[in-house]
Design an enzyme around this catalytic site. Structure first.
Site, PDB file in Angstrom:
ATOM      1  N   ARG A  45       0.800  -1.184   0.000  1.00 57.81           N
ATOM      2  CA  ARG A  45       0.000   0.000   0.000  1.00 57.81           C
ATOM      3  C   ARG A  45       0.855   1.266   0.000  1.00 57.81           C
ATOM      4  O   ARG A  45       0.362   2.350  -0.254  1.00 57.81           O
ATOM      5  CB  ARG A  45      -0.872  -0.019   1.263  1.00 57.81           C
ATOM      6  CG  ARG A  45      -2.033  -0.996   1.169  1.00 57.81           C
ATOM      7  CD  ARG A  45      -2.767  -1.088   2.497  1.00 57.81           C
ATOM      8  NE  ARG A  45      -2.311  -2.291   3.189  1.00 57.81           N
ATOM      9  CZ  ARG A  45      -2.800  -2.666   4.384  1.00 57.81           C
ATOM     10  NH1 ARG A  45      -3.690  -1.919   5.005  1.00 57.81           N
ATOM     11  NH2 ARG A  45      -2.385  -3.781   4.948  1.00 57.81           N
ATOM     12  N   ASP A 102       7.555   2.485  -2.941  1.00 55.06           N
ATOM     13  CA  ASP A 102       7.833   3.518  -1.934  1.00 55.06           C
ATOM     14  C   ASP A 102       9.310   3.525  -1.533  1.00 55.06           C
ATOM     15  O   ASP A 102       9.980   4.546  -1.626  1.00 55.06           O
ATOM     16  CB  ASP A 102       6.906   3.374  -0.701  1.00 55.06           C
ATOM     17  CG  ASP A 102       6.936   1.984  -0.064  1.00 55.06           C
ATOM     18  OD1 ASP A 102       7.617   1.084  -0.584  1.00 55.06           O
ATOM     19  OD2 ASP A 102       6.270   1.797   0.970  1.00 55.06           O
ATOM     20  N   ASP A 105      14.771  -1.236   0.075  1.00 55.23           N
ATOM     21  CA  ASP A 105      15.528  -1.440   1.318  1.00 55.23           C
ATOM     22  C   ASP A 105      16.507  -2.596   1.074  1.00 55.23           C
ATOM     23  O   ASP A 105      17.566  -2.393   0.491  1.00 55.23           O
ATOM     24  CB  ASP A 105      14.480  -1.724   2.407  1.00 55.23           C
ATOM     25  CG  ASP A 105      15.041  -1.805   3.806  1.00 55.23           C
ATOM     26  OD1 ASP A 105      15.920  -1.013   4.139  1.00 55.23           O
ATOM     27  OD2 ASP A 105      14.586  -2.673   4.585  1.00 55.23           O
ATOM     28  N   LYS A 133      17.410   3.068   0.353  1.00 55.60           N
ATOM     29  CA  LYS A 133      18.366   2.923   1.467  1.00 55.60           C
ATOM     30  C   LYS A 133      19.493   2.018   0.991  1.00 55.60           C
ATOM     31  O   LYS A 133      19.500   0.812   1.280  1.00 55.60           O
ATOM     32  CB  LYS A 133      17.684   2.256   2.665  1.00 55.60           C
ATOM     33  CG  LYS A 133      16.555   3.023   3.306  1.00 55.60           C
ATOM     34  CD  LYS A 133      16.084   2.221   4.521  1.00 55.60           C
ATOM     35  CE  LYS A 133      14.791   2.707   5.085  1.00 55.60           C
ATOM     36  NZ  LYS A 133      14.260   1.779   6.120  1.00 55.60           N
ATOM     37  N   PHE A 154      14.167   4.119  10.045  1.00 55.39           N
ATOM     38  CA  PHE A 154      12.812   3.657   9.771  1.00 55.39           C
ATOM     39  C   PHE A 154      11.936   4.885   9.569  1.00 55.39           C
ATOM     40  O   PHE A 154      11.809   5.735  10.440  1.00 55.39           O
ATOM     41  CB  PHE A 154      12.276   2.805  10.930  1.00 55.39           C
ATOM     42  CG  PHE A 154      10.995   2.109  10.566  1.00 55.39           C
ATOM     43  CD1 PHE A 154      11.013   0.947   9.794  1.00 55.39           C
ATOM     44  CD2 PHE A 154       9.769   2.620  10.966  1.00 55.39           C
ATOM     45  CE1 PHE A 154       9.814   0.316   9.438  1.00 55.39           C
ATOM     46  CE2 PHE A 154       8.574   1.993  10.621  1.00 55.39           C
ATOM     47  CZ  PHE A 154       8.595   0.841   9.849  1.00 55.39           C
ATOM     48  N   VAL A 155      11.337   4.985   8.381  1.00 53.85           N
ATOM     49  CA  VAL A 155      10.589   6.194   8.033  1.00 53.85           C
ATOM     50  C   VAL A 155       9.089   5.914   7.875  1.00 53.85           C
ATOM     51  O   VAL A 155       8.679   4.773   7.624  1.00 53.85           O
ATOM     52  CB  VAL A 155      11.144   6.853   6.747  1.00 53.85           C
ATOM     53  CG1 VAL A 155      12.573   7.307   6.953  1.00 53.85           C
ATOM     54  CG2 VAL A 155      11.037   5.922   5.549  1.00 53.85           C
TER      55      VAL A 155
HETATM   56  P1  5GP Z   1      12.826  -4.641   0.756  1.00 53.99           P
HETATM   57  O1  5GP Z   1      12.157  -5.847   0.190  1.00 53.99           O
HETATM   58  O2  5GP Z   1      13.575  -3.811  -0.260  1.00 53.99           O
HETATM   59  O3  5GP Z   1      13.663  -4.960   1.963  1.00 53.99           O
HETATM   60  O4  5GP Z   1      11.698  -3.756   1.389  1.00 53.99           O
HETATM   61  C1  5GP Z   1      10.876  -3.046   0.676  1.00 53.99           C
HETATM   62  C2  5GP Z   1       9.638  -2.719   1.475  1.00 53.99           C
HETATM   63  O5  5GP Z   1       9.872  -2.659   2.879  1.00 53.99           O
HETATM   64  C3  5GP Z   1       9.188  -1.335   1.110  1.00 53.99           C
HETATM   65  O6  5GP Z   1       8.317  -1.392   0.022  1.00 53.99           O
HETATM   66  C4  5GP Z   1       8.495  -0.898   2.348  1.00 53.99           C
HETATM   67  O7  5GP Z   1       7.152  -1.314   2.281  1.00 53.99           O
HETATM   68  C5  5GP Z   1       9.183  -1.606   3.450  1.00 53.99           C
HETATM   69  N1  5GP Z   1      10.125  -0.696   4.121  1.00 53.99           N
HETATM   70  C6  5GP Z   1      11.458  -0.561   3.920  1.00 53.99           C
HETATM   71  N2  5GP Z   1      11.966   0.402   4.690  1.00 53.99           N
HETATM   72  C7  5GP Z   1      10.936   0.905   5.400  1.00 53.99           C
HETATM   73  C8  5GP Z   1      10.826   1.959   6.358  1.00 53.99           C
HETATM   74  O8  5GP Z   1      11.770   2.659   6.732  1.00 53.99           O
HETATM   75  N3  5GP Z   1       9.564   2.197   6.830  1.00 53.99           N
HETATM   76  C9  5GP Z   1       8.481   1.465   6.469  1.00 53.99           C
HETATM   77  N4  5GP Z   1       7.331   1.758   7.006  1.00 53.99           N
HETATM   78  N5  5GP Z   1       8.559   0.479   5.552  1.00 53.99           N
HETATM   79  C10 5GP Z   1       9.765   0.210   5.032  1.00 53.99           C
HETATM   80 MG    MG Z   2       6.316  -1.542   0.048  1.00 54.90          MG
END
Ligand code: 5GP
Ligand code: MG
Length: 179
Positions: A45, A102, A105, A133, A154-155
């Site tokens: 979302r 969004d 990470d 990040k 963490f945002v």
């Molecule tokens: P990844 O699979 O790249 O580790 O994570 C991607 C997803 O993790 C992003 O789409 C997001 O939904 C969530 N995410 C990563 N960092 C943050 C953060 O700092 N805050 C929040 N609320 N969600 C995050």
């Molecule tokens: Mg996401």
């Protein structure tokens, strides 16, 4: 259980986000200038505010669709195992597609989604992430366009939640726990 004893410090203002999106939209328009109708796919979302602002800056014919991939749940750690929870409504074979995320990470989510959509043979598949990040990366992937690189914080805000709260903040803020 998500903690509730935190404050949110503003990291990126609503004004900075709007200015960055204007610039990104120009780059995207240039990249897709010959495209008959671009399919803009928002990852639910967290990208819903970003995609809403982005498409309104795009002077292109766009179709908007959504995909939902499993994510953090209510916690603060990536699950690493990504599943598709809600598929697209439309067809993307032979079409130009822009995936809107969004945050990148660890990179697991975006790389999984790209593989999933590539298997349907779109003409061109490009990606944009509001936030990146890079210090957290575990999978070698980078969005074609990035709004802002941020440190390992963490945002929340601008569509992004902590335990389903704070999505409605107009800015990006970092969560700071207090005693
Ligand atoms: P990844 O699979 O790249 O580790 O994570 C991607 C997803 O993790 C992003 O789409 C997001 O939904 C969530 N995410 C990563 N960092 C943050 C953060 O700092 N805050 C929040 N609320 N969600 C995050
Ligand atoms: Mg996401």
């Amino acid at each position: 259980m998500p903690r509730t004893d935190y404050v949110i410090d503003e990291m990126i203002s609503a004004k900075s986000i709007a200015a960055r999106i204007e610039a990104l939209a120009k780059d995207i328009e240039a990249a897709f200038s010959g495209t008959e109708k671009l399919v803009v796919v928002g990852l639910l979302r967290g990208s819903f505010v970003f995609i809403a602002d982005l498409v309104r800056e795009l002077d292109l014919n766009v179709e908007v669709d959504f995909l939902e991939a499993s994510s953090y749940g209510d916690g603060m750690e990536s699950s690493r195992e990504v599943r598709i929870l809600k598929d697209l409504r439309g067809e993307i074979a032979g079409r130009d597609v822009l995936v809107v995320e969004d945050i990148v990470d660890t990179g697991f989510t975006l790389s999984h989604v790209v593989r999933f959509l590539e298997s349907r043979d779109p003409a061109r598949l490009r990606t944009i992430a509001l936030l990146d990040k890079p210090s957290r990366r575990e999978v070698d992937i980078k969005a074609d366009w990035t709004g802002f690189e941020i440190p390992d914080e963490f945002v929340v805000g601008y569509g992004i939640d902590y335990a389903q709260r704070n999505r409605n903040l107009p800015f990006i803020g970092k969560v700071r726990f207090v005693e």
